[in-house]
Design an enzyme around this catalytic site. Structure first.
Site, PDB file in Angstrom:
ATOM      1  N   GLU A  46      35.130  70.768   3.642  1.00  0.00           N
ATOM      2  CA  GLU A  46      34.170  70.341   2.625  1.00  0.00           C
ATOM      3  C   GLU A  46      32.768  70.500   3.208  1.00  0.00           C
ATOM      4  OE1 GLU A  46      34.792  66.414   1.229  1.00  0.00           O
ATOM      5  OE2 GLU A  46      36.840  66.780   0.558  1.00  0.00           O
ATOM      6  N   ASP A  65      27.661  57.619  -0.370  1.00  0.00           N
ATOM      7  CA  ASP A  65      27.976  57.794   1.046  1.00  0.00           C
ATOM      8  C   ASP A  65      27.568  56.574   1.863  1.00  0.00           C
ATOM      9  OD1 ASP A  65      29.051  60.493   1.087  1.00  0.00           O
ATOM     10  OD2 ASP A  65      27.037  61.134   0.510  1.00  0.00           O
TER      11      ASP A  65
END
Length: 266
Positions: free
Chosen positions: A49, A60
């Site tokens: 990724e 995140d």
């Protein structure tokens, strides 16, 4: 079918789950981040990724937020993402981009899809985009034969689970914990429940991102999912190193541990 689904099916035929690793482009610098991604492939990651840094990474955790902030300060651009994608493809793994939607939109969806395919990319994970508002992106991706990977979670209703599974191609990304990304002390049983719900809705391939940081946790997830996704633990290898070479060496060790865990599960 696609290159990504073919690879996942090939790995399943080997009697194991895929190991999927995330790193942001540009941390600690562009060249080192690309070297790190290639090192992950060499050490056992099947799918990488590639993360374009974004100024508002609300999903995140702190480790990744700090990494992408530094990457942006050093001037990383989307063209660097395509460089990373090509390097990963050349190394023999499947590259997918994991991007917030705004950078793609600002770049131009058609242009982004075309440039990603030209670089060797196979799909895009869009953590902040849902299929019901993503028609324009889905159309652009289909026109360029790119896989579209959407997320499901414990809060996903039955109706939205079916909608998300139908719009996903490549795999469905299951995140069994609410909140931001980051390493967890234990996996828990929510992951298996979300995977089961996605399969009941028709998903053929479901990969799990749950804050995995150890080989033992990777083995647990690999027992019921098609892929184990690891991000924060890999970024931490670079963040805590004294220099880039030490970071890549630590990354190789961590990936080898996770790969052994994935391969021991079945």
């Amino acid at each position: 079918m696609s290159a990504l689904t073919d690879r996942l099916d090939e790995i399943k035929g080997e009697g194991r789950a895929a190991l999927i690793g995330y790193l942001p482009v540009g941390y600690p610098d562009v060249d080192t981040s690309i070297r790190a991604m290639v090192a992950m492939v060499e050490s056992g990651v099947d799918i990488v990724e590639v993360g374009p840094p974004y100024s508002d990474p609300v999903l995140d955790g702190s480790v990744i937020q700090l990494a992408v902030a530094q990457a942006l300060e050093r001037g990383v651009r989307l063209r660097d993402v395509f460089r990373a994608v090509t390097a990963i493809a050349d190394a023999g793994a499947q590259p997918v981009v994991m991007s917030y939607f705004n950078p793609m939109l600002q770049y131009g969806l058609e242009r982004f899809a075309a440039d990603l395919v030209a670089a060797g990319g196979t799909g895009v994970i869009t953590p902040d985009l849902t299929p019901d508002v993503g028609e324009e992106w889905i159309a652009a991706a289909r026109a360029h034969d790119l896989d579209t990977v959407f997320l499901v979670a414990p809060s996903t209703t039955r109706e939205r689970m079916h909608m998300t599974v139908a719009a996903s191609r490549g795999f469905v990304y299951a995140t069994p914990l609410m909140g931001v990304t980051g390493e967890r002390a234990s996996v828990g049983d929510a992951a298996e429940r979300v995977v089961s719900q996605a399969r009941e809705a028709g998903a053929e391939r479901v990969c799990v991102g749950v804050g995995v940081s150890t080989g033992e946790q990777a083995a647990q997830i690999a027992g019921f999912a098609d892929g184990v996704i690891v991000g924060t633990a890999l970024v931490r290898c670079l963040a805590e190193a004294a220099d880039p070479d030490d970071g890549i060496a630590a990354l190789r060790v961590k990936v080898a541990e996770l790969a052994d865990g994935v391969r021991s599960a079945r």
